[in-house]
Design a protein around this motif. Structure first.
Motif, PDB file in Angstrom:
ATOM      1  N   ASP A 151       0.823  -1.207   0.000  1.00 33.25           N
ATOM      2  CA  ASP A 151       0.000   0.000   0.000  1.00 33.25           C
ATOM      3  C   ASP A 151       0.862   1.265   0.000  1.00 33.25           C
ATOM      4  OD1 ASP A 151      -2.401  -1.394  -0.073  1.00 33.25           O
ATOM      5  OD2 ASP A 151      -2.505  -1.539   2.107  1.00 33.25           O
ATOM      6  N   SER A 152       1.956   1.258   0.738  1.00 34.14           N
ATOM      7  CA  SER A 152       2.870   2.413   0.755  1.00 34.14           C
ATOM      8  C   SER A 152       3.531   2.603  -0.607  1.00 34.14           C
ATOM      9  CB  SER A 152       3.954   2.223   1.808  1.00 34.14           C
ATOM     10  OG  SER A 152       3.415   2.243   3.080  1.00 34.14           O
ATOM     11  N   ILE A 153       3.916   1.519  -1.224  1.00 34.93           N
ATOM     12  CA  ILE A 153       4.554   1.593  -2.544  1.00 34.93           C
ATOM     13  C   ILE A 153       3.579   2.157  -3.568  1.00 34.93           C
ATOM     14  CG2 ILE A 153       5.531   0.220  -4.430  1.00 34.93           C
ATOM     15  CD1 ILE A 153       6.623  -1.682  -2.179  1.00 34.93           C
ATOM     16  N   LEU A 154       2.328   1.679  -3.534  1.00 36.07           N
ATOM     17  CA  LEU A 154       1.323   2.167  -4.475  1.00 36.07           C
ATOM     18  C   LEU A 154       0.949   3.622  -4.200  1.00 36.07           C
ATOM     19  CD1 LEU A 154      -0.926  -1.003  -4.745  1.00 36.07           C
ATOM     20  CD2 LEU A 154       0.668  -0.108  -6.455  1.00 36.07           C
ATOM     21  N   THR A 155       0.954   4.018  -2.947  1.00 34.04           N
ATOM     22  CA  THR A 155       0.688   5.418  -2.604  1.00 34.04           C
ATOM     23  C   THR A 155       1.802   6.309  -3.132  1.00 34.04           C
ATOM     24  OG1 THR A 155      -0.532   4.789  -0.622  1.00 34.04           O
ATOM     25  CG2 THR A 155       0.314   7.036  -0.706  1.00 34.04           C
ATOM     26  N   ASP A 156       3.045   5.889  -2.958  1.00 30.63           N
ATOM     27  CA  ASP A 156       4.183   6.667  -3.457  1.00 30.63           C
ATOM     28  C   ASP A 156       4.186   6.790  -4.980  1.00 30.63           C
ATOM     29  OD1 ASP A 156       5.209   7.326  -1.022  1.00 30.63           O
ATOM     30  OD2 ASP A 156       6.766   5.787  -1.017  1.00 30.63           O
ATOM     31  N   ALA A 157       3.542   5.867  -5.659  1.00 31.20           N
ATOM     32  CA  ALA A 157       3.485   5.908  -7.121  1.00 31.20           C
ATOM     33  C   ALA A 157       2.365   6.818  -7.633  1.00 31.20           C
ATOM     34  CB  ALA A 157       3.290   4.501  -7.676  1.00 31.20           C
ATOM     35  N   GLN A 158       1.514   7.290  -6.738  1.00 38.13           N
ATOM     36  CA  GLN A 158       0.408   8.169  -7.124  1.00 38.13           C
ATOM     37  C   GLN A 158       0.965   9.450  -7.732  1.00 38.13           C
ATOM     38  OE1 GLN A 158      -2.759   7.030  -6.248  1.00 38.13           O
ATOM     39  NE2 GLN A 158      -3.695   8.681  -7.367  1.00 38.13           N
ATOM     40  N   ASN A 170      -4.174   7.052   2.538  1.00 37.55           N
ATOM     41  CA  ASN A 170      -2.703   7.007   2.580  1.00 37.55           C
ATOM     42  C   ASN A 170      -2.116   8.201   1.828  1.00 37.55           C
ATOM     43  OD1 ASN A 170      -2.919   4.631   3.980  1.00 37.55           O
ATOM     44  ND2 ASN A 170      -2.318   3.323   2.287  1.00 37.55           N
ATOM     45  N   LEU A 171      -2.703   8.516   0.674  1.00 36.12           N
ATOM     46  CA  LEU A 171      -2.260   9.674  -0.102  1.00 36.12           C
ATOM     47  C   LEU A 171      -2.494  10.949   0.699  1.00 36.12           C
ATOM     48  CD1 LEU A 171      -1.276  10.993  -2.756  1.00 36.12           C
ATOM     49  CD2 LEU A 171      -3.669  11.010  -3.494  1.00 36.12           C
ATOM     50  N   SER A 172      -3.647  11.045   1.328  1.00 38.37           N
ATOM     51  CA  SER A 172      -3.972  12.233   2.126  1.00 38.37           C
ATOM     52  C   SER A 172      -2.969  12.415   3.256  1.00 38.37           C
ATOM     53  CB  SER A 172      -5.374  12.119   2.714  1.00 38.37           C
ATOM     54  OG  SER A 172      -6.329  12.002   1.688  1.00 38.37           O
ATOM     55  N   GLU A 173      -2.632  11.330   3.908  1.00 38.51           N
ATOM     56  CA  GLU A 173      -1.666  11.392   5.001  1.00 38.51           C
ATOM     57  C   GLU A 173      -0.317  11.895   4.508  1.00 38.51           C
ATOM     58  OE1 GLU A 173       0.564   8.371   8.124  1.00 38.51           O
ATOM     59  OE2 GLU A 173      -1.091   7.622   6.913  1.00 38.51           O
ATOM     60  N   LEU A 177     -15.216   2.409  -1.901  1.00 36.66           N
ATOM     61  CA  LEU A 177     -14.316   2.389  -0.744  1.00 36.66           C
ATOM     62  C   LEU A 177     -12.860   2.353  -1.194  1.00 36.66           C
ATOM     63  CD1 LEU A 177     -16.050  -0.254   1.580  1.00 36.66           C
ATOM     64  CD2 LEU A 177     -16.395   2.219   1.520  1.00 36.66           C
ATOM     65  N   ASP A 178     -12.026   3.112  -0.519  1.00 36.86           N
ATOM     66  CA  ASP A 178     -10.599   3.023  -0.816  1.00 36.86           C
ATOM     67  C   ASP A 178     -10.036   1.803  -0.079  1.00 36.86           C
ATOM     68  OD1 ASP A 178     -10.085   3.956   1.888  1.00 36.86           O
ATOM     69  OD2 ASP A 178      -8.200   4.797   1.151  1.00 36.86           O
ATOM     70  N   GLU A 179      -8.759   1.520  -0.222  1.00 35.26           N
ATOM     71  CA  GLU A 179      -8.177   0.293   0.338  1.00 35.26           C
ATOM     72  C   GLU A 179      -8.249   0.245   1.867  1.00 35.26           C
ATOM     73  OE1 GLU A 179      -7.203  -2.562  -1.129  1.00 35.26           O
ATOM     74  OE2 GLU A 179      -8.029  -1.635  -2.920  1.00 35.26           O
ATOM     75  N   THR A 180      -8.047   1.366   2.527  1.00 34.29           N
ATOM     76  CA  THR A 180      -8.140   1.397   3.988  1.00 34.29           C
ATOM     77  C   THR A 180      -9.551   1.032   4.438  1.00 34.29           C
ATOM     78  OG1 THR A 180      -6.452   3.112   4.081  1.00 34.29           O
ATOM     79  CG2 THR A 180      -7.844   2.860   6.031  1.00 34.29           C
ATOM     80  N   GLU A 181     -10.541   1.584   3.759  1.00 38.58           N
ATOM     81  CA  GLU A 181     -11.933   1.300   4.092  1.00 38.58           C
ATOM     82  C   GLU A 181     -12.305  -0.141   3.766  1.00 38.58           C
ATOM     83  OE1 GLU A 181     -13.942   5.678   3.511  1.00 38.58           O
ATOM     84  OE2 GLU A 181     -13.723   4.394   1.754  1.00 38.58           O
ATOM     85  N   ARG A 182     -11.748  -0.676   2.707  1.00 40.31           N
ATOM     86  CA  ARG A 182     -12.017  -2.080   2.376  1.00 40.31           C
ATOM     87  C   ARG A 182     -11.475  -3.008   3.459  1.00 40.31           C
ATOM     88  NH1 ARG A 182     -12.690  -3.428  -3.638  1.00 40.31           N
ATOM     89  NH2 ARG A 182     -13.594  -1.484  -4.381  1.00 40.31           N
ATOM     90  N   GLN A 183     -10.307  -2.694   3.981  1.00 34.34           N
ATOM     91  CA  GLN A 183      -9.756  -3.488   5.081  1.00 34.34           C
ATOM     92  C   GLN A 183     -10.642  -3.365   6.319  1.00 34.34           C
ATOM     93  OE1 GLN A 183      -5.754  -2.089   5.610  1.00 34.34           O
ATOM     94  NE2 GLN A 183      -5.022  -3.036   3.715  1.00 34.34           N
TER      95      GLN A 183
END
Length: 180
Positions: free
Chosen positions: A7-14, A100-103, A150-156
């Motif tokens: 998830d961090s890797i995909l966020t950094d690729a945004q 994650n992007l927002s953070e 839902l985003d990934e955090t919400e899906r979890q």
């Protein structure tokens, strides 16, 4: 977060909109002009990790190479929609890893109002997610559109709430234990 966190890797690729402040020789390929220089004022969407690294000069007191802009997922239009009713916004369409992007963005920009809007959004949406997780019929009917957004955090969060509700029904004897 872990170095190997997907998830961090995909966020950094945004992608993040960046404006170049200095002329960069030979980097016109980013604009589709190989062999040319990248002029000051050129706006290019760069991965978050790269935009952050290129803008770091401002923090060190030197002239920075790029300035960062807010991504469209956190634009004023989106913030207004979240203020109105966060449950109607499709966060997944904005960014699959929206929170994650927002953070990460809030680490770069000081936006107190945005913090309040996002906190309120998460609280309201978490209550709705818990309701759908505990009431499977609601998730199959009216809640389908909401759950798709839902985003990934919400899906979890949904998975955890759903599994815990299922385990509670098994514990109380309302449901049968799955065969293993």
């Amino acid at each position: 977060m872990s170095y190997y966190d997907v998830d961090s890797i995909l966020t950094d690729a945004q992608k993040l909109p960046c404006t170049f402040e200095l002329e960069v020789p030979g980097l016109g390929i980013l604009e589709g002009n190989p062999g040319e220089d990248l002029k000051p004022g050129t706006r290019i969407d760069l991965p978050l990790w790269l935009g952050e690294m290129l803008s770091i000069g401002a923090r060190l007191g030197t002239s920075r190479l790029v300035s960062l802009d807010l991504p469209s997922a956190l634009s004023e239009r989106v913030m207004n929609a979240l203020k109105a009713d966060p449950r109607t916004v499709d966060l997944r369409a904005l960014a699959p890893h929206f929170y994650n992007l927002s953070e990460r963005i809030l680490e770069l920009f000081e936006e107190e109002e945005m913090v309040d809007v996002l906190s309120n959004t998460f609280r309201k949406r978490a209550a709705e997610i818990a309701d759908h997780a505990h009431n499977p019929r609601g998730a199959m009917g009216d809640g389908v559109e909401f759950l798709r957004g839902l985003d990934e955090t919400e899906r979890q969060l949904f998975r955890i709430a759903h599994d815990s509700a299922k385990q509670m029904r098994i514990w109380s004897g309302e449901a049968k234990k799955p065969k293993t």
